[in-house]
Design a protein around this motif. Sequence first.
Motif, PDB file in Angstrom:
ATOM      1  N   TYR A 215       0.880  -1.167   0.000  1.00  0.00           N
ATOM      2  CA  TYR A 215       0.000   0.000   0.000  1.00  0.00           C
ATOM      3  C   TYR A 215       0.914   1.213   0.000  1.00  0.00           C
ATOM      4  O   TYR A 215       1.780   1.365   0.875  1.00  0.00           O
ATOM      5  N   ILE A 216       0.748   2.086  -0.988  1.00  0.00           N
ATOM      6  CA  ILE A 216       1.617   3.251  -1.163  1.00  0.00           C
ATOM      7  C   ILE A 216       0.751   4.500  -1.256  1.00  0.00           C
ATOM      8  O   ILE A 216      -0.269   4.514  -1.968  1.00  0.00           O
ATOM      9  N   GLY A 217       1.142   5.553  -0.543  1.00  0.00           N
ATOM     10  CA  GLY A 217       0.350   6.770  -0.569  1.00  0.00           C
ATOM     11  C   GLY A 217       1.199   8.026  -0.489  1.00  0.00           C
ATOM     12  O   GLY A 217       2.398   7.975  -0.189  1.00  0.00           O
ATOM     13  N   THR A 218       0.570   9.161  -0.777  1.00  0.00           N
ATOM     14  CA  THR A 218       1.204  10.478  -0.678  1.00  0.00           C
ATOM     15  C   THR A 218       0.165  11.480  -0.188  1.00  0.00           C
ATOM     16  O   THR A 218      -1.039  11.202  -0.179  1.00  0.00           O
ATOM     17  N   ASN A 219       0.641  12.645   0.205  1.00  0.00           N
ATOM     18  CA  ASN A 219      -0.288  13.728   0.541  1.00  0.00           C
ATOM     19  C   ASN A 219      -0.348  14.767  -0.577  1.00  0.00           C
ATOM     20  O   ASN A 219      -0.717  15.922  -0.341  1.00  0.00           O
ATOM     21  N   VAL A 220      -0.022  14.359  -1.800  1.00  0.00           N
ATOM     22  CA  VAL A 220      -0.094  15.262  -2.947  1.00  0.00           C
ATOM     23  C   VAL A 220      -1.557  15.622  -3.210  1.00  0.00           C
ATOM     24  O   VAL A 220      -2.419  14.739  -3.317  1.00  0.00           O
ATOM     25  N   ALA A 221      -1.829  16.909  -3.288  1.00  0.00           N
ATOM     26  CA  ALA A 221      -3.175  17.389  -3.615  1.00  0.00           C
ATOM     27  C   ALA A 221      -3.299  17.450  -5.136  1.00  0.00           C
ATOM     28  O   ALA A 221      -2.569  18.194  -5.793  1.00  0.00           O
ATOM     29  N   ARG A 222      -4.221  16.679  -5.671  1.00  0.00           N
ATOM     30  CA  ARG A 222      -4.347  16.588  -7.125  1.00  0.00           C
ATOM     31  C   ARG A 222      -4.601  17.950  -7.762  1.00  0.00           C
ATOM     32  O   ARG A 222      -4.081  18.244  -8.847  1.00  0.00           O
ATOM     33  N   ALA A 223      -5.341  18.806  -7.086  1.00  0.00           N
ATOM     34  CA  ALA A 223      -5.652  20.128  -7.640  1.00  0.00           C
ATOM     35  C   ALA A 223      -4.410  21.002  -7.779  1.00  0.00           C
ATOM     36  O   ALA A 223      -4.366  21.903  -8.620  1.00  0.00           O
ATOM     37  N   ASP A 224      -3.375  20.719  -6.962  1.00  0.00           N
ATOM     38  CA  ASP A 224      -2.153  21.526  -7.000  1.00  0.00           C
ATOM     39  C   ASP A 224      -1.112  20.975  -7.964  1.00  0.00           C
ATOM     40  O   ASP A 224      -0.152  21.664  -8.309  1.00  0.00           O
ATOM     41  N   ALA A 225      -1.276  19.707  -8.366  1.00  0.00           N
ATOM     42  CA  ALA A 225      -0.300  19.051  -9.238  1.00  0.00           C
ATOM     43  C   ALA A 225      -0.646  19.325 -10.692  1.00  0.00           C
ATOM     44  O   ALA A 225      -1.352  18.551 -11.345  1.00  0.00           O
ATOM     45  N   GLY A 227       0.612  20.880 -14.731  1.00  0.00           N
ATOM     46  CA  GLY A 227       1.739  20.982 -15.650  1.00  0.00           C
ATOM     47  C   GLY A 227       1.913  19.717 -16.457  1.00  0.00           C
ATOM     48  O   GLY A 227       1.347  18.662 -16.126  1.00  0.00           O
ATOM     49  N   PRO A 228       2.703  19.772 -17.519  1.00  0.00           N
ATOM     50  CA  PRO A 228       2.850  18.631 -18.439  1.00  0.00           C
ATOM     51  C   PRO A 228       3.554  17.425 -17.848  1.00  0.00           C
ATOM     52  O   PRO A 228       3.439  16.322 -18.385  1.00  0.00           O
ATOM     53  N   PHE A 229       4.289  17.595 -16.729  1.00  0.00           N
ATOM     54  CA  PHE A 229       5.039  16.485 -16.151  1.00  0.00           C
ATOM     55  C   PHE A 229       4.482  16.031 -14.800  1.00  0.00           C
ATOM     56  O   PHE A 229       5.004  15.079 -14.218  1.00  0.00           O
ATOM     57  N   ALA A 230       3.445  16.675 -14.297  1.00  0.00           N
ATOM     58  CA  ALA A 230       2.964  16.378 -12.944  1.00  0.00           C
ATOM     59  C   ALA A 230       2.265  15.029 -12.845  1.00  0.00           C
ATOM     60  O   ALA A 230       2.337  14.362 -11.810  1.00  0.00           O
ATOM     61  N   ASP A 231       1.563  14.600 -13.904  1.00  0.00           N
ATOM     62  CA  ASP A 231       0.856  13.322 -13.908  1.00  0.00           C
ATOM     63  C   ASP A 231       0.057  13.138 -12.626  1.00  0.00           C
ATOM     64  O   ASP A 231       0.178  12.134 -11.919  1.00  0.00           O
ATOM     65  N   ALA A 232      -0.800  14.117 -12.329  1.00  0.00           N
ATOM     66  CA  ALA A 232      -1.527  14.143 -11.066  1.00  0.00           C
ATOM     67  C   ALA A 232      -2.402  12.918 -10.850  1.00  0.00           C
ATOM     68  O   ALA A 232      -2.612  12.482  -9.712  1.00  0.00           O
ATOM     69  N   GLY A 233      -2.905  12.333 -11.928  1.00  0.00           N
ATOM     70  CA  GLY A 233      -3.779  11.178 -11.799  1.00  0.00           C
ATOM     71  C   GLY A 233      -3.091   9.949 -11.249  1.00  0.00           C
ATOM     72  O   GLY A 233      -3.754   8.988 -10.854  1.00  0.00           O
ATOM     73  N   HIS A 234      -1.753   9.958 -11.209  1.00  0.00           N
ATOM     74  CA  HIS A 234      -1.010   8.793 -10.725  1.00  0.00           C
ATOM     75  C   HIS A 234      -0.090   9.154  -9.564  1.00  0.00           C
ATOM     76  O   HIS A 234       0.970   8.572  -9.388  1.00  0.00           O
ATOM     77  N   ALA A 235      -0.518  10.139  -8.758  1.00  0.00           N
ATOM     78  CA  ALA A 235       0.271  10.582  -7.611  1.00  0.00           C
ATOM     79  C   ALA A 235      -0.403  10.254  -6.286  1.00  0.00           C
ATOM     80  O   ALA A 235       0.139  10.583  -5.230  1.00  0.00           O
ATOM     81  N   GLY A 236      -1.567   9.600  -6.324  1.00  0.00           N
ATOM     82  CA  GLY A 236      -2.292   9.320  -5.097  1.00  0.00           C
ATOM     83  C   GLY A 236      -2.078   7.927  -4.563  1.00  0.00           C
ATOM     84  O   GLY A 236      -1.148   7.219  -4.964  1.00  0.00           O
ATOM     85  N   ASP A 237      -2.954   7.510  -3.634  1.00  0.00           N
ATOM     86  CA  ASP A 237      -2.829   6.206  -2.994  1.00  0.00           C
ATOM     87  C   ASP A 237      -3.036   5.077  -4.007  1.00  0.00           C
ATOM     88  O   ASP A 237      -3.819   5.198  -4.946  1.00  0.00           O
TER      89      ASP A 237
END
Length: 247
Positions: A215-225, A227-237
Amino acid sequence: MIRTLTWVGAIGAASCGLIAPVSAQTNPAVSVEAMSQEVRRGLSWSEGRAAVAGAGDVSLVGIDASARIVTLRGSDRHGGADGVADLSLGTGWGLGGFRLQATATGHLFSGARGKMDYVELGGSASYAIGPLYASVGAIAAPSQHAIGGSNIYTYASANAGIPGTPFTILGEIGHSSGSVDDADRAARLRPGGDYTNWRLGLEHRVNHLTVGVDYIGTNVARADAVGPFADAGHAGDKIVGRVGLSF
């Protein structure tokens, strides 16, 4: 790419000259692994899709050399790269019950749009007591155009075998920070800015075969991620499965 390899080699050679060798030559170790996605520091590097990796390492008179190649499946985080090769040189020494390690690593990307390669320097201290093995460390990427500034990752990790079973429990918590020269590129390694990641896993090891789930997680807020390299959809739990074979 040649410049990056030269930089890694020079750093590795310099660090080895400062630290006394601790081991003679060992036979190369080789492994292959398949996973539901390639995840590093809580971020998916393979667009949330399955990946395969091959790795090898060898030690010679106190110098540790390793290489790992992973498929990335056209990763947005790395400019559409199809794969990455992680090449490392390092050395270590014992200090009482502790093991100290210094490493230089170059990350070389294939199939990417533009220059995506970058270099990191790491140091760690580890200690083993009974079935418990714990480490603390820091990995720093000096300011580089490819990552839009500098990046510093500090972490603490531990793993412990469950007595009388082939199972091992693993855990890690880490924090990423650094400077920003280019916000879009800085989002490659720190989408949304500084963030914390965590991992809790279970492995089953029998002979040369390892099967694990994390189980892997982060506190990255998708709304803040953004830009072209942020890939926000794959930064969560996420839940990641993996199976590996060593030789």
